[in-house]
Scaffold this active site. Structure first.
Site, PDB file in Angstrom:
ATOM      1  N   HIS A  71       1.896   4.588  -2.745  1.00  0.00           N
ATOM      2  CA  HIS A  71       1.922   6.024  -2.449  1.00  0.00           C
ATOM      3  C   HIS A  71       3.279   6.633  -2.795  1.00  0.00           C
ATOM      4  O   HIS A  71       3.358   7.723  -3.394  1.00  0.00           O
ATOM      5  CB  HIS A  71       1.643   6.249  -0.961  1.00  0.00           C
ATOM      6  CG  HIS A  71       0.197   6.089  -0.579  1.00  0.00           C
ATOM      7  ND1 HIS A  71      -0.822   6.663  -1.285  1.00  0.00           N
ATOM      8  CD2 HIS A  71      -0.379   5.428   0.463  1.00  0.00           C
ATOM      9  CE1 HIS A  71      -1.972   6.359  -0.710  1.00  0.00           C
ATOM     10  NE2 HIS A  71      -1.731   5.603   0.352  1.00  0.00           N
TER      11      HIS A  71
ATOM     12  N   HIS B  71       0.831  -1.209   0.000  1.00  0.00           N
ATOM     13  CA  HIS B  71       0.000   0.000   0.000  1.00  0.00           C
ATOM     14  C   HIS B  71       0.867   1.260   0.000  1.00  0.00           C
ATOM     15  O   HIS B  71       0.678   2.170  -0.825  1.00  0.00           O
ATOM     16  CB  HIS B  71      -0.905  -0.032   1.237  1.00  0.00           C
ATOM     17  CG  HIS B  71      -1.792   1.166   1.383  1.00  0.00           C
ATOM     18  ND1 HIS B  71      -3.125   1.140   1.028  1.00  0.00           N
ATOM     19  CD2 HIS B  71      -1.543   2.420   1.864  1.00  0.00           C
ATOM     20  CE1 HIS B  71      -3.651   2.336   1.269  1.00  0.00           C
ATOM     21  NE2 HIS B  71      -2.712   3.127   1.781  1.00  0.00           N
ATOM     22  N   GLU B  72       1.832   1.305   0.891  1.00  0.00           N
ATOM     23  CA  GLU B  72       2.694   2.486   0.990  1.00  0.00           C
ATOM     24  C   GLU B  72       3.668   2.594  -0.174  1.00  0.00           C
ATOM     25  O   GLU B  72       4.065   3.700  -0.563  1.00  0.00           O
ATOM     26  CB  GLU B  72       3.450   2.461   2.321  1.00  0.00           C
ATOM     27  CG  GLU B  72       2.558   2.485   3.552  1.00  0.00           C
ATOM     28  CD  GLU B  72       1.618   3.677   3.568  1.00  0.00           C
ATOM     29  OE1 GLU B  72       1.985   4.747   3.040  1.00  0.00           O
ATOM     30  OE2 GLU B  72       0.511   3.554   4.123  1.00  0.00           O
TER      31      GLU B  72
END
Length: 497
Positions: A150, A146-147
């Site tokens: 980003h 997920h990160e």
């Protein structure tokens, strides 16, 4: 109820860590060196929260951001579309989950709870302690991916990444990226939306990838493991109905339940479900085997109205009912040695079934059992049948099975089980992170996704910035209330009931 030993252990560990941290910070001699040590390693400690941050992965993120810019532009634009759709879908899903939870609170029907797509997970309560490693590793992997989304999206939009980190909150692990706020605020709302949606987009992609790997697992393991030849026993619960000298053992291959063939775990579950919903199967036995000493057992009614004709302490005999071929239309009962009577016999429902399949005079005898109790023959060659008397769900929970049969003796039985279980956790947890982070809720990705979306779409319709912020605040308040209600009621359903 939350298991007290687990709660005491978690509280004890955190209290010890926080006490040591407080003592070192208050020490005159060790305070400076301790705080310098924490800062040099990027560690931060607060009650029930441990955080580590580093810049060692910044070059990796920058390298990933430079790979095929055109493809990445399409990739993150796809993530933008998915994020907007997921934001609406998550609200619909949470609303449906809340309705199902409220319905479950007012009824004892377990099917309602099993239909929920989202459930609160509490280790040691509705998550077995034996599978905590799967849960935490899959959760951490989902957070890191997920990160990563980003970070790469931010670098593509010329937003600096200050660092990447991992944290532990109470017992739950997670990850984060620290973005340079000034750069983030000066880019366009569309660019911001691509960055904010990248996390849930990568969670969705990870979920699909794990699902595809799970689906193709038989193909990947084909050189070492085969499927379709039965269900392999990997664990037998000690003291359960399947345990014992004539029960199942680790390494046994189950190929049938009564006349229902078992080619894998799905067949095992469907056969047990069918057996529990249909009347008890009978067995064709020769008429001569109904010896007078057995046939003259005195039948008596149980409390539920069913008949029994054996002593309560008999471990080898079972009461059977049957209809005499030329007798009156009345049911008779015989207490017979069960293994001797049913070994190698055909299944039946009436005497006509036996007459059609055998030249010798045979009678269809049916075990006379309590309501919902079943007599089941479990076929696991080359051993003799395992005989089970009880509720079919008890047999299902007594053993753990896998579809994968090792082709060679040196192969470990648990390797396919590990891969299969881990993929299932990745699918469920990565999918859950995509849903929860898409909710327009304070402190989640959904907050920034909603703000950027409103700035990108309403700037010409609602020209007053304060009005746009008010609209966003109201939507965030509603989304936060919806998520909080789901979490609170979900926790109550899991721990209090």
């Amino acid at each position: 109820m939350i298991p007290v030993p687990l709660l005491v252990c978690v509280m004890g560990v955190w209290c010890a860590v926080y006490l040591a941290d407080t003592l070192l910070r208050s020490s005159v001699t060790h305070r400076i060196s301790y705080e310098s040590w924490l800062a040099s390693r990027g560690l931060m400690l607060s009650p029930f929260h441990l955080r580590w941050q580093t810049t060692m992965f910044n070059r990796l993120f920058a390298y990933c951001a430079r790979i095929n810019p055109r493809a990445q532009y399409l990739w993150f634009n796809s993530g933008l579309v998915f994020g907007v759709v997921a934001m609406v879908g998550s609200v619909v899903l949470l609303t449906q989950t809340l309705q199902q939870t409220l319905a479950q609170m007012t009824t004892d029907n377990p099917r309602i709870g099993s239909q929920q797509a989202l459930q609160v997970v509490v280790p040691g309560v509705n998550l077995p302690t034996s599978q905590l490693a799967y849960f935490f590793i899959a959760l951490l992997l989902s957070g890191v991916i997920h990160e990563l989304g980003h970070a790469v999206a931010a670098l593509r939009e010329q937003v600096r990444v200050n660092g990447f980190g991992i944290f532990v909150f109470v017992v739950y692990p997670g990850a984060f990226v620290d973005l340079f706020t000034t750069h983030l605020n000066i880019i366009s709302p569309a660019q911001q939306l691509r960055i904010f949606c990248a996390g849930v987009w990568h969670n969705f992609v990870l979920c699909v990838a794990a699902l595809a790997f799970l689906f193709l697992l038989p193909l990947f393991l084909f050189p070492m493991y085969s499927t379709g030849g039965g269900a392999l026993v990997t664990e037998v619960v000690q003291g359960s109905a399947a345990d014992g000298p004539r029960g199942l053992s680790v390494g046994d291959i189950v190929t049938g339940l009564e006349d229902c063939p078992v080619r894998g775990v799905d067949d095992w579950s469907s056969c047990l479900s069918r057996i529990s919903l249909t009347p008890q199967t009978g067995y064709c036995v020769p008429s001569a085997s109904l010896q007078p000493s057995w046939a003259h057992g005195r039948a008596f009614k149980r409390l539920d109205g069913t008949m029994d004709c054996c002593s309560n302490n008999s471990l080898t005999d079972l009461c059977f009912s049957y209809m005499k071929p030329q007798g009156k239309n009345s049911r008779e009962y015989a207490c017979m040695p069960v293994r001797k009577m049913v070994t190698g016999t055909r299944v039946c429902h009436t005497n006509n079934d036996c007459a059609a399949r055998s030249h010798a005079a045979s009678i269809c005898v049916t075990p006379s059992l309590e309501n919902q109790t079943r007599f089941i023959r479990v076929t696991h060659p080359p051993n003799t049948h395992m005989l089970f008397v009880g509720y079919p769900p008890h047999l299902q929970y007594a053993v753990s099975l896998t579809n994968f049969l090792p082709r060679f003796g040196f192969l470990h039985l648990d390797l396919p089980v590990f891969l299969e279980t881990f993929c299932k956790y990745v699918v469920s947890l990565s999918g859950a992170l995509a849903v929860v982070n898409s909710v327009p809720c304070f402190a989640l990705d959904g907050q920034w996704m909603l703000n950027a979306l409103l700035e990108a779409t309403l700037v010409t319709v609602v020209t007053d910035r304060q009005k746009r912020e008010l609209i966003g605040f109201c939507l965030l308040l509603a989304g936060s209330a919806l998520l909080a209600a789901n979490v609170a009621l979900g926790l109550w359903m899991v721990t209090a009931r």
